[in-house]
Scaffold this motif. Structure first.
Motif, short mmCIF file in Angstrom:
data_model
loop_
_atom_site.label_atom_id
_atom_site.label_comp_id
_atom_site.label_asym_id
_atom_site.label_seq_id
_atom_site.Cartn_x
_atom_site.Cartn_y
_atom_site.Cartn_z
N PRO A 42 0.81 -1.22 0.00
CA PRO A 42 0.00 0.00 0.00
C PRO A 42 0.84 1.28 0.00
O PRO A 42 0.45 2.27 -0.60
N LEU A 45 2.16 1.74 -3.56
CA LEU A 45 1.05 2.06 -4.45
C LEU A 45 0.59 3.50 -4.23
O LEU A 45 0.31 4.23 -5.19
N LEU A 113 -5.87 0.31 -4.68
CA LEU A 113 -5.43 0.56 -3.30
C LEU A 113 -6.55 0.39 -2.29
O LEU A 113 -6.33 -0.09 -1.17
N THR A 117 -6.44 -1.18 1.69
CA THR A 117 -6.50 -0.37 2.91
C THR A 117 -7.60 -0.85 3.84
O THR A 117 -7.48 -0.72 5.06
N HIS A 125 -4.29 5.87 4.23
CA HIS A 125 -3.81 5.68 2.86
C HIS A 125 -4.90 6.02 1.85
O HIS A 125 -4.67 6.77 0.90
#
Length: 562
Positions: A42, A45, A113, A117, A125
């Motif tokens: 994450p 990304l 993403l 998360t 994030h």
């Protein structure tokens, strides 16, 4: 090669190296070279989302890519060659990468993403990513008008997504911002905010950005939405707007070239061995050089002169024309510029023409050096892309206070906005300024033996205050609301150097500055919105190419912009 953060490259290389080293068994049923979305990191990304975000807005590869390039040309922040639409300006094929960077890369990465998360409990994030998404969607509406959103990202299930009206996308963006704020607050409480590239994990600054983005949207729509006054007042009362230069939302570049060029893209283009690539626009340079009868304190930070000679012959395309045929043929004092729309050839003057200075691209401060540019000049490309600064926030509040009677005094807000701009510019990368240094051990305001810059060229506090006083006196002398607004918008325009996107928005919303220069030849219609990129029109059967005279939903101004 597109601008890429050098640290990210190293991290990515290490990630894939470790992954491949741990996946060498020959009897694996899953191909180790095929990483699935759930295997993504994450943090990496999110970094990629931020890099693509900046690239879509500001990347400049020979003036072909990035929204900022075309917008800057339209509003005289960068020289426009010829007509508004054509091979050297706005064309569908020339802006394909904008669509790719935003939809296929940035927004698609955000979609990848989001489930990561959720499964890993990283709300910060996705909160950060969603704020970037909201900014991009608002910008797409501001630039193109109707754009896909509600039916986007469905892949093969819907290869031809329809476009949504701009006001619909704005409403969806507000909801996205509100959700992102909740995610960021949750991440702050859990102490797991990501170390992002903008605010380094400072949740409070991200919330300030979110609210300031709302402020921008509300002021942008003030001509078509009668409810924005109360919304703006609520934001002001909450007290969580970008209010200091330390809170500025900007993308920072470095001076690194290898393994990938992470310098400001305008520096990379204009500080190479061939000299400057872009021309500066005569009207804009003159705003700082002589418009008020004295030099703007930011002049030498914004622009850099490579030579102290004057252009003649082929280097001066308007030499044989009457003065009435051009706005400014040559500004004097060795400022080699071009008039808006002039396309009379390109002489070999790359090492003579004036170019971008220290702020914001990380170039050189103009200390009467009169030396051609090179990659080691000034801050070596360690510049910024200014996106939403404290000065912008205060100019927007000044406009709202004047036109909507929102909270705050417009003159006081104007003064604070100019001061913030001056502070931002005159303290930017000062260690790179090539001036003599002297010891002033007896100065009570200077620590003993501290080296300080000494030059009559550097603006003093008195210079800055004299500038501000001049503007405020002009504001007081203005007799109509429209004249007062023109002063606010002109000062905002000057403070926006490096961000043509907001200048383009402001010009269409207010038709100001009122004295903006004419196009010197046959311009065609001023673009009230961009043409759609060719890759969008050609691959989507639900849309047709639009005309540049088509206005975005918040633009109610007359058709006579020039």
């Amino acid at each position: 090669m597109k601008t890429i953060n050098i640290k990210l490259i190293g991290i990515l290389s290490l990630f894939f190296l470790l992954y491949s080293c741990e996946s060498t068994e020959l009897d694996l049923q899953i191909d180790p070279s095929e990483l699935s979305p759930q295997d993504a990191d994450p943090n990496l990304l999110l970094n990629n989302v931020q890099l693509d975000f900046a690239s879509a807005l500001n990347f400049n590869e020979d003036n072909e890519d990035g929204i900022n390039v075309r917008a800057s040309e339209f509003v005289r922040m960068q020289h426009l060659f010829g007509a508004y639409t054509g091979p050297f300006s706005l064309s569908p094929a020339g802006i394909n990468s904008i669509w790719t960077d935003i939809y296929s890369e940035t927004l698609q990465d955000i979609r990848t993403l989001e489930p990561l998360t959720i499964s890993r409990n990283l709300p910060g994030h996705i909160g950060v990513a969603k704020l970037l998404e909201a900014y991009l969607m608002v910008t797409l509406v501001d630039i193109f008008g109707k754009v896909p959103y509600s039916e986007a990202f469905q892949g093969g299930d819907n290869p031809n997504p329809k476009t949504d009206n701009g006001d619909v996308v704005y409403d969806l963006a507000i909801k996205t911002i509100d959700r992102a704020i909740l995610d960021i607050l949750a991440s702050k409480a859990a102490n797991n905010m990501p170390k992002d590239l903008f605010y380094d994990g400072d949740a409070d600054k991200w919330i300030q950005f979110a609210n300031t983005l709302k402020l921008k949207m509300y002021v942008q729509t003030r001509l078509v939405d009668g409810s924005v006054k109360d919304k703006i007042n609520a934001l002001i009362s909450e007290g969580k707007l970008i209010n200091s230069t330390t809170d500025d939302f900007e993308f920072k570049y470095s001076s690194e070239i290898t393994p990938s060029d992470s310098r400001h893209p305008y520096f990379a283009l204009n500080y190479d061995a061939d000299g400057a690539d872009d021309y500066l626009n005569s009207y804009y340079v003159n705003l700082l050089k002589a418009d008020k009868g004295f030099e703007d304190p930011r002049l030498r930070y914004y622009f850099y002169r490579q030579t102290d000679t004057e252009p003649t012959g082929d280097d001066l395309p308007c030499e044989d024309k009457p003065a009435s045929a051009v706005n400014f043929c040559y500004l004097g004092d060795s400022y080699w510029t071009r008039d808006h729309g002039n396309n009379e050839g390109v002489p070999p003057d790359g090492r003579n023409r004036s170019t971008y200075g220290l702020y914001p691209i990380g170039g050189a401060y103009d200390a009467d050096n009169f030396e051609p540019v090179n990659q080691d000049k000034g801050a070596k490309g360690a510049g910024i892309f200014p996106i939403l600064l404290s000065s912008y926030s205060k100019f927007l509040q000044a406009e709202a206070a004047l036109m909507l009677n929102t909270n705050g005094d417009p003159k006081t807000l104007l003064e604070s906005a100019i001061q913030d701009s001056m502070d931002k510019v005159t303290t930017f990368q000062t260690s790179s300024i090539n001036l003599s240094r002297v010891l002033i051990p007896d100065d009570p305001d200077t620590p003993e033996n501290e080296l300080v810059l000494a030059s009559s060229l550097l603006p003093t506090k008195t210079d800055i205050q004299n500038y501000i006083d001049f503007v405020l006196d002009s504001y007081d002398a203005a007799t109509t609301q429209n004249d007062k607004l023109n002063i606010i918008m002109k000062e905002y325009y000057i403070a926006l150097w490096g961000n043509g996107i907001e200048a383009y928005n402001n010009y269409r919303r207010t038709s100001m500055p009122l004295d903006i220069s004419d196009h010197v030849s046959t311009p065609g219609s001023f673009p009230r919105s961009f043409l759609y990129p060719a890759n969008f029109v050609n691959l989507n059967s639900s849309v047709s190419q639009k005309n540049v005279t088509e206005k975005v939903f918040w633009d109610t101004n007359p058709d006579n912009l020039k």
